[in-house]
Enzyme design. Structure first.
Site, PDB file in Angstrom:
ATOM      1  N   LYS A  49      -0.662   3.607   4.797  1.00 12.58           N
ATOM      2  CA  LYS A  49      -0.847   3.353   3.370  1.00 12.58           C
ATOM      3  C   LYS A  49       0.064   4.323   2.593  1.00 12.58           C
ATOM      4  CE  LYS A  49      -3.885   0.313   4.695  1.00 12.58           C
ATOM      5  NZ  LYS A  49      -5.223   0.524   5.201  1.00 12.58           N
TER       6      LYS A  49
ATOM      7  N   ASN B 122       0.818  -1.217   0.000  1.00 14.38           N
ATOM      8  CA  ASN B 122       0.000   0.000   0.000  1.00 14.38           C
ATOM      9  C   ASN B 122       0.854   1.270   0.000  1.00 14.38           C
ATOM     10  OD1 ASN B 122      -2.540  -1.325   0.168  1.00 14.38           O
ATOM     11  ND2 ASN B 122      -2.175  -1.702   2.341  1.00 14.38           N
TER      12      ASN B 122
ATOM     13  N   ASP C 258     -13.783   7.161   6.119  1.00  8.31           N
ATOM     14  CA  ASP C 258     -12.484   6.532   6.339  1.00  8.31           C
ATOM     15  C   ASP C 258     -11.655   6.722   5.074  1.00  8.31           C
ATOM     16  OD1 ASP C 258     -10.324   4.805   6.502  1.00  8.31           O
ATOM     17  OD2 ASP C 258     -11.459   3.147   7.395  1.00  8.31           O
TER      18      ASP C 258
ATOM     19  N   HIS D 286      -7.251   4.922   2.214  1.00 10.01           N
ATOM     20  CA  HIS D 286      -6.617   4.839   0.892  1.00 10.01           C
ATOM     21  C   HIS D 286      -6.792   6.128   0.087  1.00 10.01           C
ATOM     22  CE1 HIS D 286      -5.717   0.523   1.217  1.00 10.01           C
ATOM     23  NE2 HIS D 286      -6.814   0.500   1.955  1.00 10.01           N
TER      24      HIS D 286
ATOM     25  N   HIS E  85     -14.608  -1.767   5.220  1.00 11.49           N
ATOM     26  CA  HIS E  85     -13.495  -2.487   5.856  1.00 11.49           C
ATOM     27  C   HIS E  85     -13.932  -3.131   7.175  1.00 11.49           C
ATOM     28  CE1 HIS E  85      -9.474  -2.629   7.913  1.00 11.49           C
ATOM     29  NE2 HIS E  85      -9.056  -2.872   6.684  1.00 11.49           N
TER      30      HIS E  85
ATOM     31  N   GLU F 288     -16.005   4.183   3.462  1.00 14.18           N
ATOM     32  CA  GLU F 288     -14.639   4.447   3.026  1.00 14.18           C
ATOM     33  C   GLU F 288     -14.714   5.466   1.900  1.00 14.18           C
ATOM     34  OE1 GLU F 288     -12.312   0.795   2.213  1.00 14.18           O
ATOM     35  OE2 GLU F 288     -13.710  -0.206   3.549  1.00 14.18           O
TER      36      GLU F 288
ATOM     37  N   SER G 206     -11.000  -0.389  -0.160  1.00 13.05           N
ATOM     38  CA  SER G 206      -9.648  -0.934  -0.082  1.00 13.05           C
ATOM     39  C   SER G 206      -9.419  -2.123  -1.006  1.00 13.05           C
ATOM     40  CB  SER G 206      -9.325  -1.325   1.357  1.00 13.05           C
ATOM     41  OG  SER G 206     -10.219  -2.318   1.820  1.00 13.05           O
TER      42      SER G 206
HETATM   43  C1  LIG Z   1      -5.930  -0.455   6.344  1.00 10.44           C
HETATM   44  C2  LIG Z   1      -7.246   0.094   6.664  1.00 10.44           C
HETATM   45  C3  LIG Z   1      -7.605   0.372   7.987  1.00 10.44           C
HETATM   46  C4  LIG Z   1      -6.733  -0.006   9.142  1.00 10.44           C
HETATM   47  O1  LIG Z   1      -5.631   0.817   9.263  1.00 10.44           O
HETATM   48  P1  LIG Z   1      -4.361   0.287  10.061  1.00 10.44           P
HETATM   49  O2  LIG Z   1      -3.615   1.526  10.381  1.00 10.44           O
HETATM   50  O3  LIG Z   1      -3.651  -0.632   9.145  1.00 10.44           O
HETATM   51  O4  LIG Z   1      -4.876  -0.409  11.279  1.00 10.44           O
HETATM   52  C5  LIG Z   1      -8.823   0.965   8.220  1.00 10.44           C
HETATM   53  N1  LIG Z   1      -9.674   1.250   7.215  1.00 10.44           N
HETATM   54  C6  LIG Z   1      -9.375   0.970   5.944  1.00 10.44           C
HETATM   55  C7  LIG Z   1     -10.351   1.305   4.877  1.00 10.44           C
HETATM   56  C8  LIG Z   1      -8.160   0.365   5.625  1.00 10.44           C
HETATM   57  O5  LIG Z   1      -7.866   0.047   4.368  1.00 10.44           O
END
Ligand SMILES: *Cc1c(COP(=O)(O)O)cnc(C)c1O
Length: 388
Positions: A240, A48, A205, A208, A134, A176, A180
């Site tokens: 990421k 990522n 969220d 990404h 996620h 999101e 992801s």
């Molecule tokens: C990777 C991810 C997370 C978690 O983040 P980490 O810092 O790896 O715990 C949360 N939400 C989404 C959409 C992700 O892709």
């Protein structure tokens, strides 16, 4: 009762039989376009690290400098001694970066999602979630004990209908910004408008989205010009595109202050090491100044898509760094990932329950660290494997 280890063995065998066994590959040396995985030099399309920052000398420089000043550990939870100056400065910078009043740093994105949603939503609330959200968001909704309603992926009109039929309870919408495993974008302007219509609280969220989309890499919300009123809670992660680890939530002063009182994954977790916070600040500086990284990334994405389309590799319509190739079945996906690995290319084969049943896929992620020749190699190998 049967001993736990016997049951465990049976469950593991069943997973192997269903091509759902997961294993970890050991990487040696730094992240990059080429990595050493299980002792073998491979081209990496599974990371990522979209901007190629994970092994950047300026990040390790900031890290070691802060290490000399602050040592390694943070000493405790942020409320009991672990709140160090680099974290405070990072929070200030993140507030400015996202155009929000305040930001709050968590040790990971998973913890941020749990802490924010379970800290603010109550059992009497209803949480509306995109069906492909996620796992950390789903778990957060469950932990909050709220009523969970999942709406069809990216479907703002279905969301609108669901919001309309929900009475009395306080409503939350959680999505999101960039999904992801699919790489597609949520229709945030429509979702934000529905949230305004039905007085629902919107949490986005941007795990990404940060670093990849929006002016200066400020995310998809910023790309659509959605401010703190439209998106009151914005989550971003450092693991990421920023190439590091950790996460934050940005929002109004009141919400952040309330989260400091109530987010259990903040209160009961050891704070992020100060040197890590210092290197996240350096990553933000690189984001602000080196726009070429995003431009380069999207040039490589376009090159991949053109090449793949020319050779008949089945793509989705997504034009971002996450490029899924839907194969459907688990065994075929595991075999495709293994065949690529044997040819020196690491691509994740993603299977349920990470993705819905019947949608196992290769998940290719492209990085600004890749070279044109790497992309061309990937396209050729995919065509050989999938189009022969
Ligand atoms: C990777 C991810 C997370 C978690 O983040 P980490 O810092 O790896 O715990 C949360 N939400 C989404 C959409 C992700 O892709």
């Amino acid at each position: 009762m049967e001993p736990l280890s016997v049951g465990a063995q049976r469950e593991l065998r069943a997973r192997i039989g269903a091509s759902r066994y997961r294993r970890r590959r050991t990487k040696e040396g730094p992240q990059g376009a080429e990595v050493v995985s299980e002792g073998k030099r491979v081209l990496d399309f599974s990371s990522n690290d979209y901007l190629g920052l994970a092994a950047h000398p300026r990040l390790s420089g900031a890290f070691t400098q802060a290490l000399r000043q602050f040592g390694v550990g943070s000493g405790g939870s942020p409320l009991i001694g672990g709140y160090t100056r680099p974290i405070r400065e990072l929070e200030r910078e993140l507030a400015e970066f996202t155009g929000r009043a305040r930001a709050l740093v968590f040790s990971s994105g998973y913890l941020a999602n749990l802490g924010v949603i379970a800290g603010l939503a109550s059992r009497r609330d209803t949480v509306f979630m995109d069906r492909l959200n996620h796992a950390s968001l789903i778990d957060a909704g469950l932990l909050a004990g709220a009523e969970l309603k999942r709406y069809p992926h990216r479907n703002a009109s279905a969301l609108s209908k669901a919001l309309r039929s929900s009475k009395e309870n306080r409503k939350w919408v959680v999505t999101e910004s960039v999904f992801s495993m699919d790489g597609d974008l949520a229709p945030l302007p429509e979702i934000a408008a529905r949230c305004r219509d039905y007085e629902a609280m919107l949490l986005v969220d941007e795990a990404h989205g940060i670093g990849v989309y929006g002016p200066g890499g400020t995310g998809v919300s910023a790309h659509f010009g959605l401010d703190c009123t439209a998106v009151p809670l914005l989550i971003g992660t450092f693991g990421k595109a920023l190439g590091l680890a950790g996460a934050f939530v940005a929002g109004s002063a009141e919400l952040i202050e309330l989260l400091i009182q109530k987010a259990r994954t903040l209160i009961y977790c050891t704070a992020m090491p100060p040197a890590l916070a210092a290197s996240v600040r350096e990553a933000l500086t690189i984001l602000r100044t080196e726009h070429w990284r995003r431009e380069r990334l999207f040039e490589l994405v376009a090159r991949f898509r053109e090449g793949a389309q020319r050779l008949g590799v089945p793509l989705t319509g997504v034009e971002g760094p996450i490029q899924p190739i839907l194969l459907g079945d688990c065994a075929g996906t595991a075999a495709a990932s293994a065949a690529l690995m044997a040819r020196g290319i690491q691509v994740a084969g993603v299977r349920p329950p990470t993705v819905p049943e019947g949608t196992a896929r290769l998940r290719i992620s492209i990085s600004a660290a890749h070279k044109e020749t790497h992309i061309d190699r990937l396209v050729d190998e995919l065509a050989l494997l999938l189009c022969a």
